[in-house]
Design a protein around this motif. Structure first.
Motif, PDB file in Angstrom:
ATOM      1  N   VAL A  30      -9.471   3.932   1.706  1.00  0.00           N
ATOM      2  CA  VAL A  30      -8.375   4.803   1.289  1.00  0.00           C
ATOM      3  C   VAL A  30      -7.218   3.978   0.742  1.00  0.00           C
ATOM      4  O   VAL A  30      -6.605   4.336  -0.272  1.00  0.00           O
ATOM      5  CB  VAL A  30      -7.920   5.698   2.464  1.00  0.00           C
ATOM      6  CG1 VAL A  30      -6.612   6.399   2.139  1.00  0.00           C
ATOM      7  CG2 VAL A  30      -8.998   6.705   2.801  1.00  0.00           C
ATOM      8  N   ILE A  33      -8.167   2.902  -2.788  1.00  0.00           N
ATOM      9  CA  ILE A  33      -8.075   4.012  -3.739  1.00  0.00           C
ATOM     10  C   ILE A  33      -6.610   4.344  -4.035  1.00  0.00           C
ATOM     11  O   ILE A  33      -6.251   4.617  -5.182  1.00  0.00           O
ATOM     12  CB  ILE A  33      -8.842   5.237  -3.214  1.00  0.00           C
ATOM     13  CG1 ILE A  33     -10.340   4.957  -3.277  1.00  0.00           C
ATOM     14  CG2 ILE A  33      -8.499   6.482  -4.019  1.00  0.00           C
ATOM     15  CD1 ILE A  33     -11.190   6.023  -2.650  1.00  0.00           C
ATOM     16  N   GLN A  34      -5.760   4.293  -3.014  1.00  0.00           N
ATOM     17  CA  GLN A  34      -4.340   4.565  -3.243  1.00  0.00           C
ATOM     18  C   GLN A  34      -3.714   3.528  -4.166  1.00  0.00           C
ATOM     19  O   GLN A  34      -2.845   3.850  -4.975  1.00  0.00           O
ATOM     20  CB  GLN A  34      -3.582   4.581  -1.926  1.00  0.00           C
ATOM     21  CG  GLN A  34      -3.743   5.839  -1.133  1.00  0.00           C
ATOM     22  CD  GLN A  34      -2.958   5.796   0.174  1.00  0.00           C
ATOM     23  OE1 GLN A  34      -2.579   4.733   0.652  1.00  0.00           O
ATOM     24  NE2 GLN A  34      -2.730   6.961   0.742  1.00  0.00           N
ATOM     25  N   SER A  35      -4.159   2.290  -4.064  1.00  0.00           N
ATOM     26  CA  SER A  35      -3.557   1.242  -4.885  1.00  0.00           C
ATOM     27  C   SER A  35      -4.006   1.325  -6.339  1.00  0.00           C
ATOM     28  O   SER A  35      -3.260   0.911  -7.229  1.00  0.00           O
ATOM     29  CB  SER A  35      -3.874  -0.142  -4.317  1.00  0.00           C
ATOM     30  OG  SER A  35      -5.258  -0.414  -4.446  1.00  0.00           O
ATOM     31  N   ILE A  36      -5.205   1.861  -6.620  1.00  0.00           N
ATOM     32  CA  ILE A  36      -5.675   1.920  -7.999  1.00  0.00           C
ATOM     33  C   ILE A  36      -5.659   3.337  -8.557  1.00  0.00           C
ATOM     34  O   ILE A  36      -6.126   3.568  -9.669  1.00  0.00           O
ATOM     35  CB  ILE A  36      -7.087   1.316  -8.131  1.00  0.00           C
ATOM     36  CG1 ILE A  36      -8.106   2.099  -7.322  1.00  0.00           C
ATOM     37  CG2 ILE A  36      -7.097  -0.143  -7.762  1.00  0.00           C
ATOM     38  CD1 ILE A  36      -9.534   1.676  -7.550  1.00  0.00           C
ATOM     39  N   TRP A  37      -5.134   4.293  -7.804  1.00  0.00           N
ATOM     40  CA  TRP A  37      -5.130   5.694  -8.225  1.00  0.00           C
ATOM     41  C   TRP A  37      -4.464   5.917  -9.587  1.00  0.00           C
ATOM     42  O   TRP A  37      -5.027   6.615 -10.436  1.00  0.00           O
ATOM     43  CB  TRP A  37      -4.482   6.543  -7.139  1.00  0.00           C
ATOM     44  CG  TRP A  37      -4.541   8.002  -7.403  1.00  0.00           C
ATOM     45  CD1 TRP A  37      -3.482   8.815  -7.650  1.00  0.00           C
ATOM     46  CD2 TRP A  37      -5.699   8.840  -7.464  1.00  0.00           C
ATOM     47  NE1 TRP A  37      -3.917  10.096  -7.837  1.00  0.00           N
ATOM     48  CE2 TRP A  37      -5.267  10.143  -7.733  1.00  0.00           C
ATOM     49  CE3 TRP A  37      -7.058   8.599  -7.317  1.00  0.00           C
ATOM     50  CZ2 TRP A  37      -6.154  11.201  -7.854  1.00  0.00           C
ATOM     51  CZ3 TRP A  37      -7.938   9.650  -7.440  1.00  0.00           C
ATOM     52  CH2 TRP A  37      -7.481  10.937  -7.707  1.00  0.00           C
ATOM     53  N   PRO A  38      -3.272   5.358  -9.859  1.00  0.00           N
ATOM     54  CA  PRO A  38      -2.666   5.588 -11.183  1.00  0.00           C
ATOM     55  C   PRO A  38      -3.540   5.078 -12.329  1.00  0.00           C
ATOM     56  O   PRO A  38      -3.641   5.717 -13.373  1.00  0.00           O
ATOM     57  CB  PRO A  38      -1.343   4.818 -11.123  1.00  0.00           C
ATOM     58  CG  PRO A  38      -1.048   4.693  -9.677  1.00  0.00           C
ATOM     59  CD  PRO A  38      -2.363   4.616  -8.987  1.00  0.00           C
ATOM     60  N   TRP A  39      -4.179   3.934 -12.134  1.00  0.00           N
ATOM     61  CA  TRP A  39      -5.046   3.396 -13.183  1.00  0.00           C
ATOM     62  C   TRP A  39      -6.279   4.276 -13.381  1.00  0.00           C
ATOM     63  O   TRP A  39      -6.742   4.460 -14.511  1.00  0.00           O
ATOM     64  CB  TRP A  39      -5.465   1.968 -12.853  1.00  0.00           C
ATOM     65  CG  TRP A  39      -4.313   1.018 -12.955  1.00  0.00           C
ATOM     66  CD1 TRP A  39      -3.649   0.424 -11.932  1.00  0.00           C
ATOM     67  CD2 TRP A  39      -3.665   0.582 -14.150  1.00  0.00           C
ATOM     68  NE1 TRP A  39      -2.623  -0.349 -12.420  1.00  0.00           N
ATOM     69  CE2 TRP A  39      -2.626  -0.270 -13.776  1.00  0.00           C
ATOM     70  CE3 TRP A  39      -3.875   0.843 -15.504  1.00  0.00           C
ATOM     71  CZ2 TRP A  39      -1.789  -0.869 -14.706  1.00  0.00           C
ATOM     72  CZ3 TRP A  39      -3.044   0.234 -16.434  1.00  0.00           C
ATOM     73  CH2 TRP A  39      -2.013  -0.611 -16.033  1.00  0.00           C
ATOM     74  N   LEU A  40      -6.814   4.808 -12.292  1.00  0.00           N
ATOM     75  CA  LEU A  40      -7.967   5.710 -12.416  1.00  0.00           C
ATOM     76  C   LEU A  40      -7.592   6.960 -13.204  1.00  0.00           C
ATOM     77  O   LEU A  40      -8.368   7.423 -14.054  1.00  0.00           O
ATOM     78  CB  LEU A  40      -8.491   6.098 -11.033  1.00  0.00           C
ATOM     79  CG  LEU A  40      -9.216   5.016 -10.242  1.00  0.00           C
ATOM     80  CD1 LEU A  40      -9.565   5.535  -8.861  1.00  0.00           C
ATOM     81  CD2 LEU A  40     -10.447   4.556 -10.966  1.00  0.00           C
ATOM     82  N   LEU A  41      -6.423   7.520 -12.929  1.00  0.00           N
ATOM     83  CA  LEU A  41      -5.973   8.697 -13.670  1.00  0.00           C
ATOM     84  C   LEU A  41      -5.755   8.377 -15.142  1.00  0.00           C
ATOM     85  O   LEU A  41      -6.102   9.179 -16.018  1.00  0.00           O
ATOM     86  CB  LEU A  41      -4.688   9.250 -13.055  1.00  0.00           C
ATOM     87  CG  LEU A  41      -4.828   9.942 -11.707  1.00  0.00           C
ATOM     88  CD1 LEU A  41      -3.460  10.383 -11.213  1.00  0.00           C
ATOM     89  CD2 LEU A  41      -5.760  11.127 -11.804  1.00  0.00           C
TER      90      LEU A  41
END
Length: 65
Positions: A30, A33-41
């Motif tokens: 988790v 995922i929180q650390s790369i969430w903006p890049w994934l979006l």
């Protein structure tokens, strides 16, 4: 009888240890995922816009005649 209770105790301890390891792994997953969430979006947005543009271009070139 002593062996059976020790076996049960060992299984309980092993089960608790497995649950602890699963919780730690889930915590780190988790956090990752929180650390790369903006890049994934951002990547998902770019791919979806590119897909929409590709569909529009393909439909426009097929329906010319």
């Amino acid at each position: 009888m002593s062996n059976e209770s020790t076996g049960l105790a060992e299984r309980v301890v092993a089960g608790c240890f497995r649950i602890l390891l699963a919780v730690i792994a889930l915590y780190f997953a988790v956090a990752l995922i929180q650390s790369i969430w903006p890049w994934l979006l951002l990547i998902a947005g770019i791919i979806s816009v590119g897909g929409i543009i590709a569909v529009v271009v393909i439909r426009a070139t097929r329906n010319r005649w």
